[in-house]
Design a protein around this motif. Sequence first.
Motif, PDB file in Angstrom:
ATOM      1  N   ILE A 103       5.132 -10.862   8.365  1.00 50.49           N
ATOM      2  CA  ILE A 103       4.012 -10.705   9.303  1.00 50.49           C
ATOM      3  C   ILE A 103       2.734 -10.713   8.475  1.00 50.49           C
ATOM      4  O   ILE A 103       2.611  -9.924   7.531  1.00 50.49           O
ATOM      5  CB  ILE A 103       4.131  -9.387  10.093  1.00 50.49           C
ATOM      6  CG1 ILE A 103       5.417  -9.384  10.921  1.00 50.49           C
ATOM      7  CG2 ILE A 103       2.924  -9.181  10.996  1.00 50.49           C
ATOM      8  CD1 ILE A 103       5.698  -8.071  11.613  1.00 50.49           C
ATOM      9  N   PRO A 104       1.787 -11.609   8.783  1.00 50.06           N
ATOM     10  CA  PRO A 104       0.576 -11.653   7.966  1.00 50.06           C
ATOM     11  C   PRO A 104      -0.202 -10.347   8.067  1.00 50.06           C
ATOM     12  O   PRO A 104      -0.358  -9.794   9.156  1.00 50.06           O
ATOM     13  CB  PRO A 104      -0.217 -12.821   8.563  1.00 50.06           C
ATOM     14  CG  PRO A 104       0.309 -13.008   9.930  1.00 50.06           C
ATOM     15  CD  PRO A 104       1.741 -12.570   9.902  1.00 50.06           C
ATOM     16  N   LEU A 105      -0.663  -9.842   6.939  1.00 55.20           N
ATOM     17  CA  LEU A 105      -1.527  -8.667   6.908  1.00 55.20           C
ATOM     18  C   LEU A 105      -2.862  -9.116   6.342  1.00 55.20           C
ATOM     19  O   LEU A 105      -2.955  -9.504   5.180  1.00 55.20           O
ATOM     20  CB  LEU A 105      -0.921  -7.553   6.050  1.00 55.20           C
ATOM     21  CG  LEU A 105       0.411  -6.973   6.538  1.00 55.20           C
ATOM     22  CD1 LEU A 105       0.899  -5.874   5.595  1.00 55.20           C
ATOM     23  CD2 LEU A 105       0.275  -6.429   7.946  1.00 55.20           C
ATOM     24  N   ALA A 106      -3.887  -9.064   7.178  1.00 54.08           N
ATOM     25  CA  ALA A 106      -5.180  -9.613   6.766  1.00 54.08           C
ATOM     26  C   ALA A 106      -6.053  -8.577   6.084  1.00 54.08           C
ATOM     27  O   ALA A 106      -6.929  -8.905   5.299  1.00 54.08           O
ATOM     28  CB  ALA A 106      -5.908 -10.184   7.981  1.00 54.08           C
ATOM     29  N   GLY A 107      -5.854  -7.312   6.404  1.00 57.42           N
ATOM     30  CA  GLY A 107      -6.725  -6.277   5.872  1.00 57.42           C
ATOM     31  C   GLY A 107      -6.115  -5.616   4.651  1.00 57.42           C
ATOM     32  O   GLY A 107      -5.441  -6.252   3.857  1.00 57.42           O
ATOM     33  N   ARG A 108      -6.319  -4.322   4.546  1.00 60.18           N
ATOM     34  CA  ARG A 108      -5.848  -3.611   3.364  1.00 60.18           C
ATOM     35  C   ARG A 108      -4.730  -2.634   3.680  1.00 60.18           C
ATOM     36  O   ARG A 108      -4.301  -1.871   2.810  1.00 60.18           O
ATOM     37  CB  ARG A 108      -7.024  -2.923   2.695  1.00 60.18           C
ATOM     38  CG  ARG A 108      -8.068  -3.949   2.233  1.00 60.18           C
ATOM     39  CD  ARG A 108      -9.356  -3.295   1.801  1.00 60.18           C
ATOM     40  NE  ARG A 108      -9.125  -2.409   0.673  1.00 60.18           N
ATOM     41  CZ  ARG A 108      -9.916  -1.398   0.359  1.00 60.18           C
ATOM     42  NH1 ARG A 108     -10.974  -1.142   1.088  1.00 60.18           N
ATOM     43  NH2 ARG A 108      -9.651  -0.646  -0.677  1.00 60.18           N
ATOM     44  N   ALA A 109      -4.252  -2.639   4.909  1.00 61.28           N
ATOM     45  CA  ALA A 109      -3.090  -1.817   5.233  1.00 61.28           C
ATOM     46  C   ALA A 109      -1.901  -2.340   4.436  1.00 61.28           C
ATOM     47  O   ALA A 109      -1.725  -3.545   4.287  1.00 61.28           O
ATOM     48  CB  ALA A 109      -2.790  -1.870   6.732  1.00 61.28           C
ATOM     49  N   GLU A 110      -1.106  -1.421   3.904  1.00 58.07           N
ATOM     50  CA  GLU A 110       0.007  -1.847   3.066  1.00 58.07           C
ATOM     51  C   GLU A 110       1.214  -2.276   3.878  1.00 58.07           C
ATOM     52  O   GLU A 110       2.089  -2.979   3.398  1.00 58.07           O
ATOM     53  CB  GLU A 110       0.392  -0.713   2.101  1.00 58.07           C
ATOM     54  CG  GLU A 110      -0.661  -0.488   1.032  1.00 58.07           C
ATOM     55  CD  GLU A 110      -0.526   0.869   0.343  1.00 58.07           C
ATOM     56  OE1 GLU A 110       0.607   1.372   0.253  1.00 58.07           O
ATOM     57  OE2 GLU A 110      -1.564   1.402  -0.086  1.00 58.07           O
ATOM     58  N   SER A 111       1.261  -1.836   5.115  1.00 59.40           N
ATOM     59  CA  SER A 111       2.438  -2.130   5.937  1.00 59.40           C
ATOM     60  C   SER A 111       2.094  -1.881   7.394  1.00 59.40           C
ATOM     61  O   SER A 111       1.015  -1.398   7.715  1.00 59.40           O
ATOM     62  CB  SER A 111       3.599  -1.216   5.519  1.00 59.40           C
ATOM     63  OG  SER A 111       3.251   0.139   5.735  1.00 59.40           O
ATOM     64  N   LEU A 112       3.039  -2.221   8.249  1.00 58.68           N
ATOM     65  CA  LEU A 112       2.926  -1.924   9.672  1.00 58.68           C
ATOM     66  C   LEU A 112       3.988  -0.900  10.021  1.00 58.68           C
ATOM     67  O   LEU A 112       5.038  -0.867   9.389  1.00 58.68           O
ATOM     68  CB  LEU A 112       3.177  -3.188  10.498  1.00 58.68           C
ATOM     69  CG  LEU A 112       2.227  -4.358  10.282  1.00 58.68           C
ATOM     70  CD1 LEU A 112       2.723  -5.582  11.043  1.00 58.68           C
ATOM     71  CD2 LEU A 112       0.829  -3.992  10.737  1.00 58.68           C
ATOM     72  N   ASN A 113       3.747  -0.092  11.038  1.00 55.86           N
ATOM     73  CA  ASN A 113       4.862   0.756  11.442  1.00 55.86           C
ATOM     74  C   ASN A 113       5.863  -0.079  12.255  1.00 55.86           C
ATOM     75  O   ASN A 113       5.577  -1.224  12.632  1.00 55.86           O
ATOM     76  CB  ASN A 113       4.396   2.038  12.156  1.00 55.86           C
ATOM     77  CG  ASN A 113       3.907   1.828  13.563  1.00 55.86           C
ATOM     78  OD1 ASN A 113       4.330   0.895  14.247  1.00 55.86           O
ATOM     79  ND2 ASN A 113       3.019   2.695  14.014  1.00 55.86           N
TER      80      ASN A 113
END
Lengths: 294, 294
Positions: free
Chosen positions: A264-274
């Motif tokens: 899943i693309p992560l565009a910001g600086r969050a390290e992961s998704l819940n």
Amino acid sequence: MTERPDQSPITSPRSERVRTVAALAGRSARRKLSRFRIEGPQAVRSLLRDRPDLALELFVTARAAADHPELADLAGAASVPVHEVEDRILRAMVRESGDGGEAPDGAGALVSPQGVLAVGTLPAPDPSLALTAVRDLPSLQPVMVLVLHEVRDPGNVGTLIRTADAAGADLVVLTRTSADPYGPKAVRASVGSLFHLPVLTGADGSEMLAALADADITAAATSGYAQAELFTADLPERIAWILGNEARGLDRATLDAAPLSVRIPLAGRAESLNVHTAATVCLFESLRRRQAGA
Amino acid sequence: MTERPDQSPITSPRSERVRTVAALAGRSARRKLSRFRIEGPQAVRSLLRDRPDLALELFVTARAAADHPELADLAGAASVPVHEVEDRILRAMVRESGDGGEAPDGAGALVSPQGVLAVGTLPAPDPSLALTAVRDLPSLQPVMVLVLHEVRDPGNVGTLIRTADAAGADLVVLTRTSADPYGPKAVRASVGSLFHLPVLTGADGSEMLAALADADITAAATSGYAQAELFTADLPERIAWILGNEARGLDRATLDAAPLSVRIPLAGRAESLNVHTAATVCLFESLRRRQAGA
């Protein structure tokens, strides 16, 4: 709890029947008694309308019976007995049981039943039933399945079932180490979706992967290390999204065994998704593709 | 709490300093003292790395200091004093305060601080700062904003900030009737994202809509009654997704004032999505379009 619901009026919040219903907040009591309980008009309406076969008895206050006359109609149509009780009886039914058993696995003790409570037959956690449900899915047409493997938080399990329902999933399967979707907190979070689509519990992870492959359904995992990116990946029309534990994600064996893995693309600086965010993005991307292709 | 952090060792869990930190679980104490507290190595690391300007002091156990040596390094680089305390002191700092004040707005009392706690300066809830943040966004390029209007659950607020961060949002704005993102439960749910991107609180809803329009950013609401469907709607590259209250959704005035309204397709029998699910689908659809257009 007797096999045939007791018809005598309940007058004491400390009676055996009240305490038995209260105990259903705990997973072991649900299993032992093969019962679950749900609270509130919306959940009870879904149970009576969509899974009347599971409903055993209804407890309502006079006020709630007047406010929600359709509940008695639905119960009547399903031959489910309705007991009118005082509000203090209902509140005692959602209080933590005094039998020294396990603590409730949800915040049931803090939540008002809004005048309505139902007791139902707990579908047995059964690995073979879960496999049968996969085999019984229609062949040669799009299919969407959500598999929850070691998802431990009851609120997450309930919300994931609700989101799978909204995205048009045909089936939700929980492996045996996931939280019980019939616990009070999971039921509340599912907002009726628990009764909208088949939700099977107690599955074995690797048996499930084999059954999906046999049914020509591609098991798809999410991984931050996957080459393919969700939005550009080739997603099969027959797909089972497999989501893992809240803290650890999917175990290595399951990840290796899944024929498809996407990032899943992560565009910001969050390290992961819940886990719920990840599932939402995947399920709705499958829905988007299905609608775009139709 | 004095302006200059007290350097003397803390030896009693009932000391004034411990009770002051414990009281920060409550919103009114945070406002009165202009302080917030965060717990756990991940949140503290994000604070020190991304918003060292907010950090005031650190409390760590000897064990945590040994396990996470980078925390002392980051604190040193930011001139933030580090106090080594016993585990029982830290645990008392996250316990409900005994001053008869409001109850903590999160489950802080039940969660272990994992040996690390930081106190920081609370950014003031200020409608004009929120407007300035919108005006200061870069012009003539894609922009993604998340506006939370009357979102009341601290866990939802934290998770929404995390998801906005992951989708590449440039800014999160909370109107004044939303939950405080600096409460313990919201901080935990944000998993550090609170410090990754600007999060402004205390905004006025209608002023915010005007500021967005002035900045050529389209405010987009979700509604089950909207004509346009999310996946096929014309979504502007400069967009602010506006999400409303958990139970009631967006109020009529805000819905009417938003220049764009889209319907999230619901394929199954769920009657609605929860606010976090809805935000996730919208934010990641904007991200998908951005990536597809790039």
